[in-house]
Write an enzyme that holds these catalytic residues in place. Structure first.
Site, short mmCIF file in Angstrom:
data_model
loop_
_atom_site.label_atom_id
_atom_site.label_comp_id
_atom_site.label_asym_id
_atom_site.label_seq_id
_atom_site.Cartn_x
_atom_site.Cartn_y
_atom_site.Cartn_z
N ASP A 14 -52.53 -28.67 28.40
CA ASP A 14 -53.49 -27.88 29.17
C ASP A 14 -53.14 -26.39 29.12
OD1 ASP A 14 -55.72 -27.56 30.75
OD2 ASP A 14 -54.65 -27.88 32.62
N GLY A 15 -54.18 -25.57 29.25
CA GLY A 15 -53.98 -24.11 29.35
C GLY A 15 -54.44 -23.35 28.12
N GLY A 17 -57.52 -22.65 27.08
CA GLY A 17 -58.61 -21.73 27.41
C GLY A 17 -58.08 -20.49 28.11
N TRP A 19 -55.05 -19.36 28.06
CA TRP A 19 -54.21 -18.62 27.11
C TRP A 19 -55.08 -17.66 26.30
CZ3 TRP A 19 -53.99 -17.84 21.87
CH2 TRP A 19 -52.81 -17.34 21.32
N HIS A 31 -57.74 -23.04 21.65
CA HIS A 31 -57.52 -24.41 21.14
C HIS A 31 -56.85 -24.36 19.76
CE1 HIS A 31 -59.52 -26.10 24.50
NE2 HIS A 31 -60.72 -25.66 24.18
N GLU A 61 -63.85 -36.61 29.69
CA GLU A 61 -64.49 -35.61 30.56
C GLU A 61 -64.82 -34.32 29.80
OE1 GLU A 61 -61.76 -37.47 31.66
OE2 GLU A 61 -63.21 -38.68 32.79
N LEU A 125 -41.84 -40.92 13.19
CA LEU A 125 -42.49 -40.65 14.48
C LEU A 125 -43.95 -41.13 14.48
CD1 LEU A 125 -42.49 -39.10 17.29
CD2 LEU A 125 -43.39 -37.15 16.00
N SER A 190 -55.43 -36.32 35.55
CA SER A 190 -56.67 -36.14 34.79
C SER A 190 -57.05 -37.33 33.91
CB SER A 190 -56.59 -34.86 33.95
OG SER A 190 -56.51 -33.74 34.78
C1 FPP Z 1 -57.01 -28.41 27.55
O1 FPP Z 1 -56.92 -27.00 27.73
C2 FPP Z 1 -56.98 -28.74 26.14
C3 FPP Z 1 -57.96 -29.35 25.45
C4 FPP Z 1 -59.22 -29.79 26.07
C5 FPP Z 1 -57.86 -29.60 23.99
C6 FPP Z 1 -56.47 -29.70 23.45
C7 FPP Z 1 -56.52 -29.73 21.97
C8 FPP Z 1 -55.57 -29.24 21.17
C9 FPP Z 1 -54.30 -28.63 21.66
C10 FPP Z 1 -55.74 -29.31 19.70
C11 FPP Z 1 -56.15 -30.66 19.20
C12 FPP Z 1 -56.12 -30.72 17.76
C13 FPP Z 1 -56.31 -31.81 17.00
C14 FPP Z 1 -56.18 -31.66 15.56
C15 FPP Z 1 -56.64 -33.14 17.50
P1 FPP Z 1 -58.08 -26.28 28.52
O2 FPP Z 1 -59.11 -25.81 27.57
O3 FPP Z 1 -58.57 -27.17 29.61
O4 FPP Z 1 -57.33 -25.06 29.13
P2 FPP Z 1 -57.71 -24.33 30.49
O5 FPP Z 1 -57.24 -25.23 31.59
O6 FPP Z 1 -56.92 -23.08 30.41
O7 FPP Z 1 -59.19 -24.11 30.51
#
Ligand code: FPP
Length: 230
Positions: A14-15, A17, A19, A31, A61, A125, A190
């Protein structure tokens, strides 16, 4: 590192967006940075001798996010696996997907299936992407699958136990996570691995996922006292 290494670590990444926003970038750029951090965490997990790493990459979600962002998150695995599959092979990683694949766009589904198929004989892994995953959906689809098998007389309900039920979950034969890490400062689960996390330790980090690295992973592992799997 002189500590027990959890066999299965699962991460709520998480984080991304926030960031991006904190750097004047878009959420999608966040992302992308998250995907880069994911690679570092995979490398660190290999070095530390972790057996299974589950990464929450798209939750059930997440469909309610703006269309552009959802489209980006659907395209990301296509780009990522096109580029990175040779590296996963070199690192002997086995890719798995936990989640509902039926409602994904075809090119996303194809990229994920190709990655699973190509790496299925690797015995290093296990990198398990929770993609279009929801804990309630996981339990519900498992219950429906069990009912179907009972109706076909393939299962006698009298013999149903937790171990047998496990086999119907998206995570199937994977062990339960010993440690669940959530980055980004929020302290909630979540809808992640609701059945599988019954005995897991939880670790919350304020660090936004794109900044999460080997040092933070080691810090999380150091505090992990109770291994689910011995
Ligand atoms: C939550 O952060 C993160 C996600 C919804 C997506 C996470 C995906 C990746 C790290 C990359 C995945 C890549 C592949 C190849 C499968 P957020 O957007 O909710 O952050 P926020 O809380 O700051 O809004």
């Amino acid at each position: 590192m002189n500590v027990n290494i959890p066999k299965h670590i699962a991460i709520i990444m998480d984080g991304n967006g926030r960031w991006g926003k904190s750097r004047g970038l878009t959420r999608s750029e966040g992302h992308y940075a998250g995907a880069k951090a994911m690679e570092k965490v995979i490398d660190a997990s290999i070095d530390l001798g972790v057996n299974v790493l589950t990464l929450y990459a798209f939750s059930s979600e997440n469909w309610s996010r703006p269309k552009d962002e959802v489209n980006y998150l659907m395209r990301l695995p296509v780009k990522f696996f096109n580029q990175k599959l040779p590296e996963f092979m070199k690192r002997n990683c086995q890719i798995r997907i936990s989640g509902n694949m039926d409602s994904l766009p075809n090119n996303t589904k194809d990229a994920l299936n190709r990655a699973v198929e190509k790496t299925k004989n690797n015995d290093g892994l296990i990198v398990n992407f929770a993609f279009n995953y929801g804990g309630r959906d996981d339990i519900l689809q498992a219950v429906c699958a069990v009912i179907k098998e009972v109706k076909k007389n393939n299962i006698d309900l009298e013999t149903m136990d937790e171990a047998m039920f496990n086999r119907f979950l998206y995570t199937r034969d994977l062990p339960d996570p010993d440690l669940i890490i959530r980055t980004g400062g929020e302290k909630r689960v979540s809808n992640f691995l609701l059945w599988q996390s019954s005995m897991s330790e939880l670790y919350f980090s304020d660090v936004y996922f794109p900044d999460f690295d080997e040092r933070h992973l080691k810090e999380a592992i150091k505090g992990c006292r109770h291994m689910v799997t011995q």
